[in-house]
Motif scaffolding. Sequence first.
Motif, PDB file in Angstrom:
ATOM      1  N   GLY A 118      15.743 -31.123  -3.088  1.00 40.88           N
ATOM      2  CA  GLY A 118      14.642 -30.582  -2.301  1.00 40.88           C
ATOM      3  C   GLY A 118      13.820 -29.596  -3.105  1.00 40.88           C
ATOM      4  O   GLY A 118      14.313 -28.961  -4.042  1.00 40.88           O
ATOM      5  N   LEU A 119      12.552 -29.461  -2.735  1.00 40.56           N
ATOM      6  CA  LEU A 119      11.630 -28.551  -3.398  1.00 40.56           C
ATOM      7  C   LEU A 119      11.130 -27.547  -2.367  1.00 40.56           C
ATOM      8  O   LEU A 119      10.764 -27.920  -1.252  1.00 40.56           O
ATOM      9  CB  LEU A 119      10.446 -29.336  -3.971  1.00 40.56           C
ATOM     10  N   ILE A 120      11.127 -26.255  -2.736  1.00 43.29           N
ATOM     11  CA  ILE A 120      10.580 -25.235  -1.861  1.00 43.29           C
ATOM     12  C   ILE A 120       9.532 -24.444  -2.627  1.00 43.29           C
ATOM     13  O   ILE A 120       9.727 -24.089  -3.794  1.00 43.29           O
ATOM     14  CB  ILE A 120      11.680 -24.297  -1.306  1.00 43.29           C
ATOM     15  N   GLY A 121       8.401 -24.194  -1.977  1.00 43.14           N
ATOM     16  CA  GLY A 121       7.335 -23.411  -2.572  1.00 43.14           C
ATOM     17  C   GLY A 121       6.806 -22.412  -1.566  1.00 43.14           C
ATOM     18  O   GLY A 121       6.670 -22.724  -0.375  1.00 43.14           O
ATOM     19  N   GLY A 122       6.531 -21.201  -2.014  1.00 43.23           N
ATOM     20  CA  GLY A 122       6.034 -20.176  -1.102  1.00 43.23           C
ATOM     21  C   GLY A 122       5.581 -18.960  -1.860  1.00 43.23           C
ATOM     22  O   GLY A 122       5.391 -18.987  -3.076  1.00 43.23           O
ATOM     23  N   VAL A 123       5.419 -17.871  -1.136  1.00 41.49           N
ATOM     24  CA  VAL A 123       4.957 -16.628  -1.755  1.00 41.49           C
ATOM     25  C   VAL A 123       5.620 -15.448  -1.041  1.00 41.49           C
ATOM     26  O   VAL A 123       5.648 -15.393   0.179  1.00 41.49           O
ATOM     27  CB  VAL A 123       3.418 -16.522  -1.702  1.00 41.49           C
ATOM     28  N   GLN A 124       6.156 -14.516  -1.828  1.00 38.37           N
ATOM     29  CA  GLN A 124       6.682 -13.271  -1.291  1.00 38.37           C
ATOM     30  C   GLN A 124       5.678 -12.166  -1.581  1.00 38.37           C
ATOM     31  O   GLN A 124       5.177 -12.052  -2.708  1.00 38.37           O
ATOM     32  CB  GLN A 124       8.032 -12.926  -1.917  1.00 38.37           C
ATOM     33  N   PHE A 125       5.369 -11.334  -0.588  1.00 31.93           N
ATOM     34  CA  PHE A 125       4.386 -10.278  -0.794  1.00 31.93           C
ATOM     35  C   PHE A 125       4.751  -9.054   0.046  1.00 31.93           C
ATOM     36  O   PHE A 125       5.279  -9.172   1.155  1.00 31.93           O
ATOM     37  CB  PHE A 125       2.971 -10.752  -0.445  1.00 31.93           C
ATOM     38  N   THR A 126       4.491  -7.876  -0.509  1.00 29.80           N
ATOM     39  CA  THR A 126       4.780  -6.649   0.205  1.00 29.80           C
ATOM     40  C   THR A 126       3.720  -6.376   1.268  1.00 29.80           C
ATOM     41  O   THR A 126       2.540  -6.693   1.106  1.00 29.80           O
ATOM     42  CB  THR A 126       4.832  -5.454  -0.762  1.00 29.80           C
ATOM     43  N   VAL A 127       4.164  -5.757   2.374  1.00 33.36           N
ATOM     44  CA  VAL A 127       3.245  -5.355   3.434  1.00 33.36           C
ATOM     45  C   VAL A 127       3.339  -3.856   3.711  1.00 33.36           C
ATOM     46  O   VAL A 127       2.465  -3.288   4.390  1.00 33.36           O
ATOM     47  CB  VAL A 127       3.507  -6.154   4.730  1.00 33.36           C
ATOM     48  N   ALA A 128       4.391  -3.203   3.207  1.00 31.73           N
ATOM     49  CA  ALA A 128       4.549  -1.759   3.363  1.00 31.73           C
ATOM     50  C   ALA A 128       5.600  -1.287   2.373  1.00 31.73           C
ATOM     51  O   ALA A 128       6.400  -2.072   1.866  1.00 31.73           O
ATOM     52  CB  ALA A 128       4.962  -1.398   4.791  1.00 31.73           C
ATOM     53  N   GLY A 129       5.595   0.021   2.091  1.00 34.13           N
ATOM     54  CA  GLY A 129       6.591   0.553   1.170  1.00 34.13           C
ATOM     55  C   GLY A 129       6.397   2.030   0.912  1.00 34.13           C
ATOM     56  O   GLY A 129       5.419   2.646   1.370  1.00 34.13           O
ATOM     57  N   ARG A 130       7.345   2.596   0.156  1.00 31.95           N
ATOM     58  CA  ARG A 130       7.279   3.981  -0.303  1.00 31.95           C
ATOM     59  C   ARG A 130       7.813   4.039  -1.724  1.00 31.95           C
ATOM     60  O   ARG A 130       8.896   3.520  -2.003  1.00 31.95           O
ATOM     61  CB  ARG A 130       8.106   4.915   0.593  1.00 31.95           C
ATOM     62  N   ASN A 131       7.052   4.650  -2.621  1.00 29.53           N
ATOM     63  CA  ASN A 131       7.468   4.820  -4.015  1.00 29.53           C
ATOM     64  C   ASN A 131       7.883   3.500  -4.658  1.00 29.53           C
ATOM     65  O   ASN A 131       8.906   3.407  -5.347  1.00 29.53           O
ATOM     66  CB  ASN A 131       8.625   5.828  -4.100  1.00 29.53           C
ATOM     67  N   THR A 132       7.105   2.478  -4.424  1.00 30.73           N
ATOM     68  CA  THR A 132       7.413   1.152  -4.963  1.00 30.73           C
ATOM     69  C   THR A 132       6.128   0.401  -5.255  1.00 30.73           C
ATOM     70  O   THR A 132       5.035   0.833  -4.866  1.00 30.73           O
ATOM     71  CB  THR A 132       8.289   0.363  -3.968  1.00 30.73           C
ATOM     72  N   ALA A 133       6.266  -0.707  -5.932  1.00 30.37           N
ATOM     73  CA  ALA A 133       5.102  -1.522  -6.282  1.00 30.37           C
ATOM     74  C   ALA A 133       4.611  -2.328  -5.087  1.00 30.37           C
ATOM     75  O   ALA A 133       5.380  -2.696  -4.192  1.00 30.37           O
ATOM     76  CB  ALA A 133       5.445  -2.462  -7.429  1.00 30.37           C
ATOM     77  N   ASP A 134       3.328  -2.614  -5.079  1.00 29.19           N
ATOM     78  CA  ASP A 134       2.726  -3.553  -4.138  1.00 29.19           C
ATOM     79  C   ASP A 134       2.447  -4.830  -4.915  1.00 29.19           C
ATOM     80  O   ASP A 134       1.718  -4.819  -5.908  1.00 29.19           O
ATOM     81  CB  ASP A 134       1.429  -2.964  -3.584  1.00 29.19           C
ATOM     82  N   TYR A 135       3.048  -5.920  -4.528  1.00 25.96           N
ATOM     83  CA  TYR A 135       2.972  -7.142  -5.330  1.00 25.96           C
ATOM     84  C   TYR A 135       2.827  -8.378  -4.465  1.00 25.96           C
ATOM     85  O   TYR A 135       3.101  -8.373  -3.250  1.00 25.96           O
ATOM     86  CB  TYR A 135       4.234  -7.292  -6.194  1.00 25.96           C
ATOM     87  N   VAL A 136       2.396  -9.456  -5.104  1.00 25.85           N
ATOM     88  CA  VAL A 136       2.395 -10.786  -4.509  1.00 25.85           C
ATOM     89  C   VAL A 136       3.032 -11.718  -5.529  1.00 25.85           C
ATOM     90  O   VAL A 136       2.700 -11.678  -6.708  1.00 25.85           O
ATOM     91  CB  VAL A 136       0.976 -11.236  -4.110  1.00 25.85           C
TER      92      VAL A 136
END
Length: 318
Positions: free
Chosen positions: A290-308
């Motif tokens: 099987g193949l899985i494709g997607g995207v993880q992205f931040t929506v909130a945080g403290r003292n951390t990176a904001d990434y996609v």
Amino acid sequence: MSQNLKSFGATLALLAICPAIAADREANFTGPLVTPAVNSMPAGMVNIEPYLIHTNTRGSYTNAGDRKERDPTVRQWQLAVPMSYALTDTSFVQLTLNASRTSGDGLHTDGMRMGDTSVRFQQRLRAPDADGGGLVLAIAAAQRLPTGAYHHLDTNPLNGTGNGAMRTTLAFGAQQLDWLDDGHALRWRAQLAWSPSPGRINVRDGSVYGTSRGFRGYARLGQAWNASVAAEYVLDPRWVLVGEAIWNRSGAVDVVGATAEGPRTARRLAPSQEFSLAPAVEYHFSPTVGLIGGVQFTVAGRNTADYVAPQVALNMVF
């Protein structure tokens, strides 16, 4: 995943393909992107799932939770390969290897560099029903091995691909598959994990902890927590929709030491946390591929990176 090797996380997961059949109904799963597998494979089976992840760090979150833009963006290509072997019908062991290349601010990693390695053992406590439904429970213990560079970085901090910690993680997982009246299936999965402080880490020269050439000292990491929940909705035996939410929290980091020219110093990196989402789509070539494709992205945080982080993984069971 410095945000190295999945402080964009935390945890790379075993996503063992799990076909479930009830009467004339069929459902195939690879599992979501992040939350680890809860069920086990039959004894002697092997699961390999290479991930390709492209992480774009586009900003950061302050201690107050405010988001700040980052220019230019830091980009990282990461290859992660979880490999699992079923010791018995109720337990498996997993080895995960990582490598990455990062670029940003006019610098780049000196080639593709190995990151930290992890070894995970999982024991199932409760088995599914004959049709694949019912509640499944499992416990797991994982050990992170500091195989990635984290100090002696000279003038290129992007060569840091690990954190130097021998970190143990204990986890509890639950999973349940429900057959719906319309013939589709819905499977949910959740995990709660805790990592105690790994103790003192020797730090020399430039490091992922912000030290510079000539530094001699140590870093001490705090405890870490992770929680995630995911749902997979079966459209047909080939296509599955996935939704996932992930929370990570890391305790404060103390950095103590001195350079040859300066006095002894001590500073504390504040605790960090992040909340991210990870929608995805699964396509199954067969019940074992099987193949899985997607995207993880931040929506909130403290003292951390904001990434996609767009990503794709090929799940294979032998």
